[in-house]
Design an enzyme around this catalytic site. Sequence first.
Site, PDB file in Angstrom:
ATOM      1  N   MET A 111       0.638  -1.245   0.155  1.00 34.84           N
ATOM      2  CA  MET A 111       0.007  -0.123  -0.112  1.00 34.84           C
ATOM      3  C   MET A 111       0.879   1.245  -0.068  1.00 34.84           C
ATOM      4  O   MET A 111       1.955   1.008   0.040  1.00 34.84           O
ATOM      5  CB  MET A 111      -0.950  -0.150   1.290  1.00 34.84           C
ATOM      6  N   CYS A 112       0.190   2.352  -0.259  1.00 34.28           N
ATOM      7  CA  CYS A 112       0.974   3.709  -0.202  1.00 34.28           C
ATOM      8  C   CYS A 112       0.321   4.728   0.627  1.00 34.28           C
ATOM      9  O   CYS A 112      -0.757   4.351   1.348  1.00 34.28           O
ATOM     10  CB  CYS A 112       0.926   4.020  -1.828  1.00 34.28           C
ATOM     11  N   GLU A 113       0.887   5.866   0.572  1.00 38.57           N
ATOM     12  CA  GLU A 113       0.089   7.108   1.028  1.00 38.57           C
ATOM     13  C   GLU A 113       0.089   8.037   0.102  1.00 38.57           C
ATOM     14  O   GLU A 113       0.769   8.426  -0.555  1.00 38.57           O
ATOM     15  CB  GLU A 113       0.778   7.455   2.455  1.00 38.57           C
ATOM     16  N   ILE A 163       3.572   8.385  -1.564  1.00 38.37           N
ATOM     17  CA  ILE A 163       4.811   7.605  -1.429  1.00 38.37           C
ATOM     18  C   ILE A 163       4.317   6.145  -1.713  1.00 38.37           C
ATOM     19  O   ILE A 163       3.376   5.792  -1.234  1.00 38.37           O
ATOM     20  CB  ILE A 163       5.331   8.162   0.012  1.00 38.37           C
ATOM     21  N   ASN A 205      -3.603   4.569  -4.090  1.00 39.82           N
ATOM     22  CA  ASN A 205      -3.126   3.819  -3.199  1.00 39.82           C
ATOM     23  C   ASN A 205      -4.385   2.794  -3.010  1.00 39.82           C
ATOM     24  O   ASN A 205      -5.479   2.998  -3.096  1.00 39.82           O
ATOM     25  CB  ASN A 205      -3.551   4.807  -1.962  1.00 39.82           C
TER      26      ASN A 205
END
Lengths: 255, 255
Positions: free
Chosen positions: B1-3, B78, B108
Site C-alpha cells: 500500500m501507499c500513502e 509515497i 493507493n
Amino acid sequence: MCELLGMSANVPTDINFSLSGLISRGGRTGPHKDGWGITFYEGLGCRTFKDPQPSCLSPVARFVQEYPIKSETVVAHIRQANRGDVTLANTHPFIRELWGRNWTYAHNGQLKGYRSLKTGHYRPIGETDSEKAFCWILHQLATKYPRRPSNWESVFRFIAELANQLRKKGVFNMLLSDGRYLMAFCSTNLYWITRKSPFGKAKLLDQDVEIDFESCTTPKDIVSVIATQPLTGNESWQKIESGDFVLFHLGQRIV
Amino acid sequence: MCELLGMSANVPTDINFSLSGLISRGGRTGPHKDGWGITFYEGLGCRTFKDPQPSCLSPVARFVQEYPIKSETVVAHIRQANRGDVTLANTHPFIRELWGRNWTYAHNGQLKGYRSLKTGHYRPIGETDSEKAFCWILHQLATKYPRRPSNWESVFRFIAELANQLRKKGVFNMLLSDGRYLMAFCSTNLYWITRKSPFGKAKLLDQDVEIDFESCTTPKDIVSVIATQPLTGNESWQKIESGDFVLFHLGQRIV
C-alpha cells in the site's frame, strides 16, 4: 530564440559538464532568460525538472547540477520567449505519451501560420507555437501508425518529413526522443559530437571549466551530445545541414 | 500500500509542513520506501518531482523541502510497491493530457482483474495496476466527452462512478486533479481538513515539528489538505466514507 541540448549514451551518464555550459547561457552568457527545462530518461520512465526562472538563477537548475542524475537519454532547453508568456505551461521540454512511451520534445525557432495545424486528441496546454507543432506531429504519427510501429528508422524518416513541413513555416530546430532514440532535426543551427575511447579533455566556451573525460568513463562508453551551438572550443562539432536530421541510439549516430 | 497527500488552496501556498510528515513515512516512520513523487500546479502548467528512492533518503525530496514551491494544487504519493518493480516508470503521480489540461493522478491500493481494462489511445508506460486504471478512466472520459465539458461537477460525479467500479476490483483510494479541481475518492482510508482564519497551531504526528499557521497566512487564505492518515494530532480531520468522494476548488470543498 532558444537553445537546445541533447544527450544519447550507451550507459547511464551524467550530463553536468554540458549542462553547465547551457545553464550559463540562460541569462548570463546568453539572453535565454525565460525559463528552462531538462528531461532525464531512466528506462521507460523519465523525469523533468523545469522552471520559468532564468536557468542561471534557478534553484532547480542549481540542484540538478549538484545532484548528477545518470541517464541514457537527455533533452534540455533554455527559452527566450517569442510566442506565449513566461509561464510553466509554456516551458519546454513538452512530454506526451504515444504507443506507451514518453515522448519528449523541445523546439528552437519560431513558426507562422501554425494555428490551423490539426492536433486531434493531442491538445496544447500552453500557448506556444512549439507545443502546437508537437501536438500536430503526434497526431500525424498516431494517425499513420494506430498501433506501435516496429520499423523505427522509417518512423523517424516520417517525422523528418513532418519537420520539413514545419520548417517552411519559419525556423524549426527540434530535439525529440522516446527514451531510446534521440532525433535532432536542423532548420538553422544544430551541432553534434560523439565522444568515445580514447577520451580526451574538453573545455567549456561559456565557463572556465575543463573536464578530462578519461577520468570519468570506461573504454566501452559512447556518448553523443547535440547542441544549438558547440559547447566546447577544443573539439570538432559536426553541423547538421538545414533540412537534415540525425538519429542517435545508445550513444551512436545510426542515421 | 501507499500513502497519498493532496492540497487545494485559494492562493499559491507551500505544502512543506504536510510534506515533512509524508516524507518521514517514506521509509522512516512508515514502510513506504519504494519511491515517491509530487506534482505542483502553477496555473495550467505543472511540474513533478519524483524519485524511485525512499523519500526519507531522496535528495530530490530534500530539495523540494528546502525550496518551498508555492502552488494552488498539489498531488503527492509515497509508494510501497505491490504490482510493478521499483522504477521511475512505476512511480506516481502519473500525468496525462486530456482536453488541453494536465491531469495528475495518484492511487493507493491494489486491484485484481485490471489487465482487461480497455484504455484506448491512453497506453500505460509502466507496469502498475494504478497507471492502467488511470488510462482506463481517461479513455472513458474522452469517450463520454469528446469535447471539453463545461459542467465539471457532473464530470467528477462520472469519475466517481468509474472509481466505484474500480473499487470492486480491490482497494482504490485516489487523488485526481486537472490543476483547478482536486478530487479525493475513498475506498478504505482518506482524510481531509480545511484550514482558514482564525488559523491555529498544528503539530505533526511523524516528526517533532509544530507550525503556527497564523504567522504564515493572511485572513483570506483557505487551504484544504487530504491525506491517507491524519498528519497532525491536535486538529479534527474528516474521514471520507468508503465509496464517497470529495471535490475541492480553490481550497474549499464544493462537493
